[in-house]
Design a protein around this motif. Sequence first.
Motif, mmCIF file in Angstrom:
data_model
loop_
_atom_site.group_PDB
_atom_site.id
_atom_site.type_symbol
_atom_site.label_atom_id
_atom_site.label_comp_id
_atom_site.label_asym_id
_atom_site.label_seq_id
_atom_site.Cartn_x
_atom_site.Cartn_y
_atom_site.Cartn_z
ATOM 1 N N LYS A 120 -3.697 -3.510 -2.713
ATOM 2 C CA LYS A 120 -2.617 -4.032 -1.870
ATOM 3 C C LYS A 120 -2.498 -5.545 -2.029
ATOM 4 O O LYS A 120 -3.477 -6.275 -1.974
ATOM 5 C CB LYS A 120 -2.883 -3.672 -0.410
ATOM 6 C CG LYS A 120 -1.818 -4.199 0.550
ATOM 7 C CD LYS A 120 -2.182 -3.887 1.992
ATOM 8 C CE LYS A 120 -1.162 -4.482 2.959
ATOM 9 N NZ LYS A 120 -1.536 -4.222 4.373
ATOM 10 N N LYS A 174 -5.731 0.509 -0.998
ATOM 11 C CA LYS A 174 -6.079 -0.592 -0.088
ATOM 12 C C LYS A 174 -6.651 -1.772 -0.853
ATOM 13 O O LYS A 174 -6.403 -2.926 -0.517
ATOM 14 C CB LYS A 174 -7.073 -0.095 0.958
ATOM 15 C CG LYS A 174 -6.472 0.871 1.970
ATOM 16 C CD LYS A 174 -7.515 1.324 2.987
ATOM 17 C CE LYS A 174 -6.900 2.281 4.005
ATOM 18 N NZ LYS A 174 -7.903 2.763 4.983
ATOM 19 N N GLN A 175 -7.428 -1.470 -1.906
ATOM 20 C CA GLN A 175 -8.007 -2.543 -2.727
ATOM 21 C C GLN A 175 -6.929 -3.292 -3.504
ATOM 22 O O GLN A 175 -7.010 -4.512 -3.678
ATOM 23 C CB GLN A 175 -9.032 -1.950 -3.696
ATOM 24 C CG GLN A 175 -10.264 -1.379 -3.036
ATOM 25 C CD GLN A 175 -11.175 -0.667 -4.027
ATOM 26 O OE1 GLN A 175 -10.768 -0.348 -5.148
ATOM 27 N NE2 GLN A 175 -12.418 -0.429 -3.628
ATOM 28 N N ALA A 180 0.837 -1.205 0.000
ATOM 29 C CA ALA A 180 0.000 0.000 0.000
ATOM 30 C C ALA A 180 0.865 1.246 0.000
ATOM 31 O O ALA A 180 0.521 2.253 -0.632
ATOM 32 C CB ALA A 180 -0.918 -0.011 1.222
ATOM 33 N N ASP A 199 -4.979 6.734 -5.179
ATOM 34 C CA ASP A 199 -5.769 7.216 -4.046
ATOM 35 C C ASP A 199 -5.872 6.129 -2.970
ATOM 36 O O ASP A 199 -5.761 4.936 -3.243
ATOM 37 C CB ASP A 199 -7.154 7.675 -4.498
ATOM 38 C CG ASP A 199 -7.999 6.532 -5.050
ATOM 39 O OD1 ASP A 199 -8.567 5.788 -4.247
ATOM 40 O OD2 ASP A 199 -8.069 6.406 -6.292
ATOM 41 N N GLU A 200 -6.091 6.577 -1.739
ATOM 42 C CA GLU A 200 -6.014 5.686 -0.579
ATOM 43 C C GLU A 200 -6.980 4.515 -0.678
ATOM 44 O O GLU A 200 -6.632 3.379 -0.348
ATOM 45 C CB GLU A 200 -6.290 6.498 0.697
ATOM 46 C CG GLU A 200 -6.068 5.708 1.975
ATOM 47 C CD GLU A 200 -6.207 6.580 3.203
ATOM 48 O OE1 GLU A 200 -6.165 6.028 4.319
ATOM 49 O OE2 GLU A 200 -6.366 7.810 3.057
ATOM 50 N N VAL A 201 -8.205 4.775 -1.117
ATOM 51 C CA VAL A 201 -9.210 3.704 -1.204
ATOM 52 C C VAL A 201 -8.756 2.632 -2.185
ATOM 53 O O VAL A 201 -8.794 1.429 -1.884
ATOM 54 C CB VAL A 201 -10.576 4.279 -1.631
ATOM 55 C CG1 VAL A 201 -11.577 3.149 -1.844
ATOM 56 C CG2 VAL A 201 -11.087 5.257 -0.588
ATOM 57 N N ARG A 202 -8.312 3.077 -3.364
ATOM 58 C CA ARG A 202 -7.893 2.106 -4.381
ATOM 59 C C ARG A 202 -6.602 1.413 -3.970
ATOM 60 O O ARG A 202 -6.381 0.252 -4.285
ATOM 61 C CB ARG A 202 -7.709 2.808 -5.726
ATOM 62 C CG ARG A 202 -7.634 1.832 -6.880
ATOM 63 C CD ARG A 202 -7.544 2.527 -8.205
ATOM 64 N NE ARG A 202 -7.425 1.567 -9.279
ATOM 65 C CZ ARG A 202 -6.978 1.851 -10.487
ATOM 66 N NH1 ARG A 202 -6.623 3.083 -10.787
ATOM 67 N NH2 ARG A 202 -6.890 0.935 -11.417
#
Length: 590
Positions: free
Chosen positions: A507, A504-505, A490, A499-502
């Motif tokens: 990772k 995490k997805q 990540a 972006d942070e949301v993507r």
Amino acid sequence: MASNKADKSPDLRLIDSAGSADQKAGGTGDLVSEVILESGLLAPEKVDQARTRAAVGGTFADALVEEGFASSLGVARSLAEQYHLPLVDLAIAGVDAGAAKLIALPVLERVCAIPFASDGKTVKVAITNPQDVRGLDELKFATRLNVVFHVAARSDVLTELRRLGRAAEAMNATFLDTIVVGDESDGPSDDLEADDGISDAPLVRLVNSMIFQAAEDGASDIHVEPQENELIVRYRIDGVLHVAHRVPKRLAAGVTTRLKVLAKLDIAERRKPQDGRISLTAAAAGRMLDVRVATLPTVEGEAVTMRLLDKSREVPTLAEIGLGEEMQEQMARILAKPTGAMLVTGPTGSGKSTTLYAALAQIKREAINIITVEDPVEYRLGEIKQVQINMRAGLTFANALRSILRSDPDVVMVGEIRDGETARISIEAALTGHFVLSTLHTNDAPSAITRLNEMGVEPFITGAAVSAVLAQRLARRLCSHCAEAYEVSAEELMSLHVDEVRAKQMKGSLFYRKRGCPRCGNTGYRGRVGVFQLLEMSGRLEQLASEKASRDVLGEAARAEGMRTMWEDGIAKVAAGLTSAEELARVCSA
């Protein structure tokens, strides 16, 4: 990543080059193709296509490779299994220089074989056609050592034979040291009667070898650069320069003069830059080359830059240059419009012209009249009128464009918009019933709109005429034989501005990075892929353009309507294993 990652063709276990005898005699129904047909390894239409190709010349196995139905290594693997011979991957095993000299080069070229290892008693020879009994006997008689045959990919053997041929040429040219060019202590001389070595055959061969080797290696440019103690020759391969030759300083004048003679330049003029062209055929590489030559006086002597244009290349499709499926659909919709302007932007050498040709190939049909004006004509396209710019004769882009618009065109392609006059004529043509394709030098797609305004095109005309802008860069493609897979973290994704949301997805997803192997010259990369940003004009963007909005404002509005940046498109290609994050950072910024 496993070495067979790129071998997506069926693993044909029954391929046999023995069919060539029947094919040369006029028959195409050889036993091997019948067995493959019955086995269902290939569809009947593909077998027929390969048979037709083989009937023209060559073997059925070669035809399968040429048509893309099997890889060269896959064919070699099948032949090795059928004839119970060991398989060797020359790109991994390598070729010992001493072993390669144990059999005469003419024999090796005749049989298509290469010795790759020897222990003094036995020599291992890589062959491509185990059925060629006469050729195998010739190899045995050509050396006193015991011969052990291995099967190798034909493409690898041909590459090694070309390399061996260049080495032999270099050996023949070693007596360049015996050429008397002049007393080095005399320093540089402007005496035109001085012997510059141009008539010496070894020097001529050296210059020819430089150009032909660049063609074989797939170089786009050759840089001949005089230094204090030597002449350095560098090739630009996949967008990166590599040192290819180091020539003694005393031969620099001879090499430069030879190139100027080939390009029909003034050899007496050494103080001003000059431009010229060389047309030649690199037979060994199978390429028809148009070489653009530019000289530049430097403190160490004249530097020469040569751009190699391959006139024998086939025009790639939009998919082949790297456009994703969604972007291809957008492009198809844009290119179907009867009027408007489609602009491709990017720095020099970013593949803009190739993209235009791919677009023209998609547009081309009998019902429309397509005319291009280019400098130079890089691809020859059938059923299209192509005009070559001639500055000496006064045929500029603007002059040619005026004449073209009187020739009833439906589609006009302008190689490059260089000045305000060309920009105005091109954009106005897009408003008067023509579809115009051209290139601009800007960093991104929104900048093209503001650039046209700076060149004198009225903002309201720009907004109404421009249909879309495609910005692009070329990133080196990871070598499919040695690219290394790893789990992305990540933190790394965040550093890549995901972006942070993507992040995490994604990772733990598999990314790929370069490693290096003999096939890619230990660079980790082989070939290039495009990274794109497509701005399609909308009512909102047209209004902003007519109001002379800034690049930032246009960019924000386009992104709000779904436009992806080049960086985002590049990240998708990194995730797909086409290139690396390191290479993406080299060619564009986040």
